[in-house]
Design an enzyme around this catalytic site. Structure first.
Site, PDB file in Angstrom:
ATOM      1  N   ASP A 224       0.792  -1.292  -0.055  1.00  0.00           N
ATOM      2  CA  ASP A 224       0.076   0.150   0.037  1.00  0.00           C
ATOM      3  C   ASP A 224       1.117   1.277   0.182  1.00  0.00           C
ATOM      4  OD1 ASP A 224      -2.565   1.343   0.014  1.00  0.00           O
ATOM      5  OD2 ASP A 224      -1.942   1.839   2.249  1.00  0.00           O
ATOM      6  N   SER A 225       0.314   2.509  -0.258  1.00  0.00           N
ATOM      7  CA  SER A 225       1.148   3.567  -0.148  1.00  0.00           C
ATOM      8  C   SER A 225       1.604   4.160   1.172  1.00  0.00           C
ATOM      9  CB  SER A 225       0.360   4.779  -0.886  1.00  0.00           C
ATOM     10  OG  SER A 225      -1.020   4.966  -0.112  1.00  0.00           O
TER      11      SER A 225
ATOM     12  N   CYS B  67      -4.253  -1.067  -2.419  1.00  0.00           N
ATOM     13  CA  CYS B  67      -4.000   0.223  -2.592  1.00  0.00           C
ATOM     14  C   CYS B  67      -4.971   0.675  -3.966  1.00  0.00           C
ATOM     15  CB  CYS B  67      -2.701   0.705  -2.889  1.00  0.00           C
ATOM     16  SG  CYS B  67      -2.525   2.730  -3.301  1.00  0.00           S
TER      17      CYS B  67
ATOM     18  N   GLU C 163      -3.293   8.575   8.491  1.00  0.00           N
ATOM     19  CA  GLU C 163      -1.953   8.409   8.488  1.00  0.00           C
ATOM     20  C   GLU C 163      -1.266   9.046   9.662  1.00  0.00           C
ATOM     21  OE1 GLU C 163       0.674   6.901   6.496  1.00  0.00           O
ATOM     22  OE2 GLU C 163      -1.154   6.179   5.549  1.00  0.00           O
TER      23      GLU C 163
ATOM     24  N   CYS D 104     -10.628   3.711  -1.243  1.00  0.00           N
ATOM     25  CA  CYS D 104      -9.154   4.010  -0.893  1.00  0.00           C
ATOM     26  C   CYS D 104      -9.141   3.088   0.698  1.00  0.00           C
ATOM     27  CB  CYS D 104      -8.942   5.497  -0.308  1.00  0.00           C
ATOM     28  SG  CYS D 104      -7.563   5.779   0.572  1.00  0.00           S
TER      29      CYS D 104
ATOM     30  N   HIS E 114      -7.423   3.233   3.026  1.00  0.00           N
ATOM     31  CA  HIS E 114      -7.441   4.098   4.371  1.00  0.00           C
ATOM     32  C   HIS E 114      -8.828   4.582   4.951  1.00  0.00           C
ATOM     33  CE1 HIS E 114      -3.380   4.972   2.756  1.00  0.00           C
ATOM     34  NE2 HIS E 114      -3.053   5.657   3.919  1.00  0.00           N
TER      35      HIS E 114
END
Length: 267
Positions: free
Chosen positions: A10-11, A73, A152, A184, A186
């Protein structure tokens, strides 16, 4: 039977939402995860750059002799899935098609919202995939890049998190939808805040369908692990591994893992 690990990328921290589902559905499988925090965020990068980053991570994961790779992602899936499927000698699956299929499987799905990073929305991956499966539905996409930073920076559950969600997803109050795809990885961590804003909307987490797809592929290929013990977990960050460790401790409570920094080139 195949005891090799599953590779996940993932990013940033978002991929932990996919790992969380893997641990629930495939608890004995071992995992090697790379969160590319050193090149975060992907959502504002070019498709070509994201593709190269994902390919570099895929090649790194191959050094662990992985049996499958999951691109956890949406931005990287949109930019790199066909390339990684061609370049790597293992099955590679992304999160977009499973997410689209899950949205269309809901009883009410005439109007589908998609919220994701700028990169995923610009790529048009979800509307394209959803309309390939069902051309008659209405798709309303909305980029919500600031919501990624909330996760994040470990701000989930705070008044700021609710404020950012309210601001970013206000369009769905004006243009109501039946289903909202959390495009996403996240965003499932913000499900509570999103449901506070949109209480009557069914939220779809593509991670659930992605892991279901992975389990089905491994089962059909007779590649499920033969171990009856909990799988090992190795987590790597190309940035500050302490942030990844904090996220893992919060989102994977009770799980045993190692967490380290790794250098993977960006181009």
């Amino acid at each position: 039977m195949d005891n090799r690990p599953i590779g996940v990328m993932d990013s940033g921290l978002g991929g932990l939402s996919v790992i969380r589902i893997i641990r629930e559905q495939l608890p004995n499988e071992s995992i090697v995860f790379v969160g590319d925090q050193g090149h975060f965020p992907y959502g504002v990068r070019t498709q070509e750059n994201v593709c190269q980053l994902a390919l570099n991570i895929g090649r790194y994961l191959m050094t662990y002799d992985i049996k499958m790779m999951i691109i956890a992602c949406n931005t990287a899936t949109a930019a790199s899935l066909p390339t990684l499927q061609k370049e790597l000698p293992i099955p590679v699956i992304g999160v977009i098609k499973p997410g689209a299929e899950a949205a269309l499987a809901q009883p009410k799905h005439a109007r589908i919202g998609v919220t994701a990073t700028e990169g995923t929305i610009k790529a048009g991956a979800y509307p394209k995939t959803i309309h390939e499966l069902n051309p008659d539905v209405t798709v309303i996409p909305k980029a919500a890049q600031p919501m990624v930073s909330v996760v994040e920076h470990n701000e989930v559950g705070t008044p700021k998190a609710q404020e950012v969600v309210n601001e970013q997803l206000a369009i769905f109050k004006k243009q109501p939808v039946d289903v909202l795809v959390l495009g996403c990885t996240h965003f499932p961590f913000l499900a509570k805040e999103i449901s506070n804003l949109l209480p009557d909307v069914k939220l779809v987490d593509p991670a659930l369908e992605t892991v279901k797809t992975a389990k089905q592929m491994l089962t059909e290929a007779d590649q499920l692990t033969s171990s009856d013990q909990p799988g090992t977990m190795k987590l790597y960050s190309t940035g500050d591994f302490q942030e990844l460790q904090t996220g893992a401790e919060k989102w994977l409570p009770g799980d045993h893992f190692t967490c380290e920094h790794v250098d993977i080139p960006g181009d």
